[in-house]
Design a protein around this motif. Sequence first.
Motif, PDB file in Angstrom:
ATOM      1  N   THR A   1       0.822  -1.218   0.000  1.00 26.41           N
ATOM      2  CA  THR A   1       0.000   0.000   0.000  1.00 26.41           C
ATOM      3  C   THR A   1       0.854   1.265   0.000  1.00 26.41           C
ATOM      4  OG1 THR A   1      -0.207  -0.248   2.408  1.00 26.41           O
ATOM      5  CG2 THR A   1      -2.072  -0.985   1.066  1.00 26.41           C
ATOM      6  N   ASP A   2       2.021   1.175   0.582  1.00 21.31           N
ATOM      7  CA  ASP A   2       2.892   2.358   0.655  1.00 21.31           C
ATOM      8  C   ASP A   2       3.748   2.431  -0.610  1.00 21.31           C
ATOM      9  OD1 ASP A   2       4.829   4.250   1.159  1.00 21.31           O
ATOM     10  OD2 ASP A   2       5.067   3.688   3.272  1.00 21.31           O
ATOM     11  N   GLU A   3       3.432   3.444  -1.406  1.00 24.56           N
ATOM     12  CA  GLU A   3       4.080   3.620  -2.711  1.00 24.56           C
ATOM     13  C   GLU A   3       5.619   3.654  -2.618  1.00 24.56           C
ATOM     14  OE1 GLU A   3       2.189   4.107  -5.652  1.00 24.56           O
ATOM     15  OE2 GLU A   3       4.036   4.270  -6.825  1.00 24.56           O
ATOM     16  N   SER A   4       6.105   4.038  -1.441  1.00 24.40           N
ATOM     17  CA  SER A   4       7.561   4.167  -1.296  1.00 24.40           C
ATOM     18  C   SER A   4       8.286   2.823  -1.401  1.00 24.40           C
ATOM     19  CB  SER A   4       7.903   4.825   0.045  1.00 24.40           C
ATOM     20  OG  SER A   4       7.647   3.940   1.108  1.00 24.40           O
ATOM     21  N   HIS A   5       7.531   1.716  -1.205  1.00 28.05           N
ATOM     22  CA  HIS A   5       8.171   0.399  -1.303  1.00 28.05           C
ATOM     23  C   HIS A   5       8.153  -0.152  -2.729  1.00 28.05           C
ATOM     24  CE1 HIS A   5       8.491   0.128   3.011  1.00 28.05           C
ATOM     25  NE2 HIS A   5       7.198   0.346   3.164  1.00 28.05           N
ATOM     26  N   ARG A   6       7.441   0.550  -3.606  1.00 28.79           N
ATOM     27  CA  ARG A   6       7.160  -0.013  -4.919  1.00 28.79           C
ATOM     28  C   ARG A   6       8.415  -0.481  -5.678  1.00 28.79           C
ATOM     29  NH1 ARG A   6       2.828   2.199  -9.240  1.00 28.79           N
ATOM     30  NH2 ARG A   6       3.266   0.681 -10.873  1.00 28.79           N
ATOM     31  N   GLN A   7       9.403   0.363  -5.661  1.00 32.41           N
ATOM     32  CA  GLN A   7      10.578   0.048  -6.475  1.00 32.41           C
ATOM     33  C   GLN A   7      11.271  -1.233  -5.999  1.00 32.41           C
ATOM     34  OE1 GLN A   7      13.072   3.478  -6.915  1.00 32.41           O
ATOM     35  NE2 GLN A   7      14.218   2.547  -8.608  1.00 32.41           N
ATOM     36  N   VAL A   8      11.297  -1.403  -4.701  1.00 32.42           N
ATOM     37  CA  VAL A   8      11.969  -2.582  -4.141  1.00 32.42           C
ATOM     38  C   VAL A   8      11.115  -3.845  -4.281  1.00 32.42           C
ATOM     39  CG1 VAL A   8      12.951  -3.568  -2.038  1.00 32.42           C
ATOM     40  CG2 VAL A   8      13.199  -1.122  -2.495  1.00 32.42           C
ATOM     41  N   VAL A   9       9.817  -3.670  -4.127  1.00 30.26           N
ATOM     42  CA  VAL A   9       8.926  -4.839  -4.070  1.00 30.26           C
ATOM     43  C   VAL A   9       8.509  -5.314  -5.466  1.00 30.26           C
ATOM     44  CG1 VAL A   9       6.651  -5.626  -3.285  1.00 30.26           C
ATOM     45  CG2 VAL A   9       8.101  -4.251  -1.764  1.00 30.26           C
ATOM     46  N   GLU A  10       8.401  -4.406  -6.399  1.00 30.39           N
ATOM     47  CA  GLU A  10       7.863  -4.760  -7.710  1.00 30.39           C
ATOM     48  C   GLU A  10       8.562  -5.967  -8.375  1.00 30.39           C
ATOM     49  OE1 GLU A  10       7.375  -1.372 -10.300  1.00 30.39           O
ATOM     50  OE2 GLU A  10       5.248  -1.901 -10.491  1.00 30.39           O
ATOM     51  N   PRO A  11       9.877  -6.065  -8.266  1.00 33.90           N
ATOM     52  CA  PRO A  11      10.530  -7.232  -8.883  1.00 33.90           C
ATOM     53  C   PRO A  11      10.105  -8.566  -8.269  1.00 33.90           C
ATOM     54  CG  PRO A  11      12.138  -5.513  -8.350  1.00 33.90           C
ATOM     55  CD  PRO A  11      10.855  -5.107  -7.706  1.00 33.90           C
ATOM     56  N   ALA A  12       9.518  -8.552  -7.098  1.00 36.75           N
ATOM     57  CA  ALA A  12       9.070  -9.793  -6.451  1.00 36.75           C
ATOM     58  C   ALA A  12       7.642 -10.173  -6.852  1.00 36.75           C
ATOM     59  CB  ALA A  12       9.165  -9.664  -4.927  1.00 36.75           C
ATOM     60  N   LEU A  13       7.031  -9.370  -7.734  1.00 34.34           N
ATOM     61  CA  LEU A  13       5.674  -9.676  -8.214  1.00 34.34           C
ATOM     62  C   LEU A  13       5.734 -10.466  -9.514  1.00 34.34           C
ATOM     63  CD1 LEU A  13       3.762  -6.300  -7.694  1.00 34.34           C
ATOM     64  CD2 LEU A  13       3.333  -8.465  -6.490  1.00 34.34           C
ATOM     65  N   HIS A  14       5.003 -11.571  -9.556  1.00 32.55           N
ATOM     66  CA  HIS A  14       4.979 -12.400 -10.763  1.00 32.55           C
ATOM     67  C   HIS A  14       3.557 -12.451 -11.310  1.00 32.55           C
ATOM     68  CE1 HIS A  14       8.996 -14.197  -9.967  1.00 32.55           C
ATOM     69  NE2 HIS A  14       8.674 -13.874  -8.719  1.00 32.55           N
ATOM     70  N   PRO A  15       3.388 -12.208 -12.613  1.00 28.41           N
ATOM     71  CA  PRO A  15       2.039 -12.316 -13.182  1.00 28.41           C
ATOM     72  C   PRO A  15       1.516 -13.737 -12.978  1.00 28.41           C
ATOM     73  CG  PRO A  15       3.572 -11.323 -14.750  1.00 28.41           C
ATOM     74  CD  PRO A  15       4.389 -11.832 -13.619  1.00 28.41           C
ATOM     75  N   LEU A  16       0.292 -13.830 -12.505  1.00 22.72           N
ATOM     76  CA  LEU A  16      -0.339 -15.104 -12.188  1.00 22.72           C
ATOM     77  C   LEU A  16      -0.285 -16.067 -13.370  1.00 22.72           C
ATOM     78  CD1 LEU A  16      -1.870 -16.445  -9.877  1.00 22.72           C
ATOM     79  CD2 LEU A  16      -3.957 -15.348 -10.701  1.00 22.72           C
TER      80      LEU A  16
END
Lengths: 402, 402
Positions: free
Chosen positions: B81-96
């Motif tokens: 929810t906190d946009e500030s984490h986006r850059q770090v977290v985004e690489p850990a997201l995988h399209p279903l």
Amino acid sequence: MSTTWVPVVAEAGFGVDNLPYGVFSPQGQAPRVGVRIGDHVLDLADALGDEVFARPSLNPFLETGRARWSEVRARIRELLTDESHRQVVEPALHPLERVGLHMPFAVADFVDFYASEEHASNLGRMFRPDTEPLLPNWKHLPVGYHGRAGTVVPSGTPIARPCGQRKAPGEESPTFGPSTKLDIEAEVGFVVGTGSRLGQPVPPKDFAEHVFGVCLVNDWSARDIQAWEYVPLGPFLGKSFATSVSPWVVPLEALAAARVATPAQDPEPMDYLTESEPWGLDLQLEVELNGQVVSRPPYAGMYWSPAQMLAHMTVNGASLRTGDLYASGTVSGEAAGTRGSLIELTWNGTEPLQLSGGQPRTFLADGDTVSISATAPAEDGGRIGFGAVTGTIRAAECEPAG
Amino acid sequence: MSTTWVPVVAEAGFGVDNLPYGVFSPQGQAPRVGVRIGDHVLDLADALGDEVFARPSLNPFLETGRARWSEVRARIRELLTDESHRQVVEPALHPLERVGLHMPFAVADFVDFYASEEHASNLGRMFRPDTEPLLPNWKHLPVGYHGRAGTVVPSGTPIARPCGQRKAPGEESPTFGPSTKLDIEAEVGFVVGTGSRLGQPVPPKDFAEHVFGVCLVNDWSARDIQAWEYVPLGPFLGKSFATSVSPWVVPLEALAAARVATPAQDPEPMDYLTESEPWGLDLQLEVELNGQVVSRPPYAGMYWSPAQMLAHMTVNGASLRTGDLYASGTVSGEAAGTRGSLIELTWNGTEPLQLSGGQPRTFLADGDTVSISATAPAEDGGRIGFGAVTGTIRAAECEPAG
């Protein structure tokens, strides 16, 4: 009996013809796999230098499969019979009285059958007096059900009297409290070593490819809880509080001389249940209550063989896993003093046993100790021992009915 | 609904109010734990740097206990929810659509209950037409039994039609062959995270200390095999060939807005079954057969709550283990089109469903695909999704009756 350089008492049943597997802990060490020889345990990781035995469960060894089971058994016999190995092997022997014994394998699924015609008939007579003692399906298939794997415990674990709901036939509504009909079931258990694939039934001829060995089982049963809960989905809390198993698993290879045909089966079993070679087993059980023998159930008379039970359990495609345990159900014979449960021995409490000292006993009292042991014929005409599965009843901790 | 920087469709039910756990494999990598957010899976080992999630099963995380479950959920919500984490977290997201989904947890014991009054009554009417539909124990205790843990399979696993014995009431003797009454049971499953000690019952108030979350279950059932085998020890091969579970486990914390009281219970449950707070759940299930909705079973009407089932299952002292799964039994409502099994929807095959294209259907045909999905109210008035448990029927491989 082949001779071993380890001191053994031939009559005790733990010579080199037996060599049952268990999990033991030498003083101050973590549990590991051993075989029993006389009154010693051979540390297999030490003796064979194989790390598969340096584990707290037989399962990794069970997974290696039948050919390896055979090789290992042959090698152990060689080490224990050939005097030339004595010096190297002797340090790996631990006196039985100085080790702890543990659960021999990790149970995957637990299935309990109902394979004694005498037992099923006796329970039918007691619970359904107005109908035929055997239900119509009984001679067509080995009736069985799944039990709770998580409460299978090693011999010696204290058994707390369970609490629960029960309602006697004359009572208006159920009450809650400690079971007043705590019972035993003397059974024989079969331990699956090699699993099978989902969708692939295991025919009777493949029994020895999958089943590693045999142990003793006490399927503790709260008859009052069971009688109230069991329709229509079967026994649940009346059984799931504890099931005890013996510390030693006797490999099938040690039981060649014990194999017998099952009693005549009529009607003839369907194809998928037909055995090409007999897998009945001539085991002689003995049930002791507080040190006194109260029954000697003969396993040889069981209607369904363990190979038939395995074939039935998988005919729908259900897979097997290493560590699956299936038990025979209560072993009961026809003759007096050969029934494997107190509900049968005392005819549902109406004919108490007389224990020494004049104590009458119907169901189990707090403090009672039950020990079930067994032997089987060995190849040289002697006997093979299974050891014993024991348990002592602890008082219930629930509040009595309010 | 709280907002997340991940693109999510609010109506789809996978926003930050849900965050269900599963086991997934990114392309070319080993299975590991993730949470679903929108149409992505967040790799938790990567995002949180905790190796407990770099495993092919939820169990190690389940063992960490309720406080840790809560901390982890709060941290994931913060990251998403906190946009500030986006850059770090985004690489850990995988399209279903680019990951594989697996069995989310390793099943220890599997227990199946029978907690819908409508379902139990309907089956009573069909199987025991001459007696009261509900057996005398049903309103006193949650009737249940143990199923086969080793054949619980993840959603998508093909389901082979089982073979076995069956005997219709009019037939002289049983025959062998593929089940002709293959059915579904739309159920809700509860996944135990924290185990309990043998001898220590778990009261209803401790439900959320032990149960981690909720999944969907299809308890495939061969009605013809079941009807012949089930007396007196309950269902066995009619159920043990396969039980499918959904890939996502919705944590209890996501279900705060779904909690409702059970329907009025009469007679009043015994003390050990009395809830101090309601644990009924307002889940709405949906059953699709070959893409067509055939039923919408409402979970809110279930007679026994999951906290009551847990209390009952342990009142005899039976211990819990991490990974224990217990299911509700078929969810069936009163209204037309709300029953959770084909045997009820077609009244044992006498009232076929009309599928689109004019195809009548009683029980399952080879090639049929069944998908069971569910949603629950979210705190902001929206819905939370459970995803679906699906399976397609494969032809039996046994020979027909000889």
